[in-house]
Motif scaffolding. Sequence first.
Motif: not given
Length: 172
Positions: A3-23
Amino acid sequence: MRNKPTTLPSQKKLQELFYYKDGYLYWKVRIRTSIDLSKPAGYVAKDGYRAIKIEGKKYKAHRLIWKYHCGKDPKEFIDHIDGNRTNNNMENLRESTNQQNGYNRGPPKNNKLGIKGVYKHRNKYAARIIINGKNKHLGVFNTIEEARLVREEAEIKFFKEFSVLNRDNNKS
């Protein structure tokens, strides 16, 4: 066919929800009482990939990490360069087609010889490679080593940077 992958949340939304560290992505805020902010978001699913639920929808973490950094959905697939499904360091992720993603796999679990594209043929060893969905016979050889070398040369020629051999040769 996948199946075609689901559209992901926006980059802005992802950066509001999460921080990235070491993968890993870590929740910035506790949106459910069960969330431990000190641990990576999500869980390792049955398929071996880390998954994260956002607003009731399940997403693969490597796809979220790609969007988090690049700001766009992957065109097709995200390949783990080292073949490790749980290594979601941005340096280990690259866009790929379904075919390229398949190139970067090791031998199947049922491969008795443990060498991708080499199989026993009577008292000899045969080598083959699949190109554009078609089996290409590379020859029959007296030794497993000869068959392995011919298969590896073909893999490097046809698969280029997506070759498992290139992955293995780039290990530190």
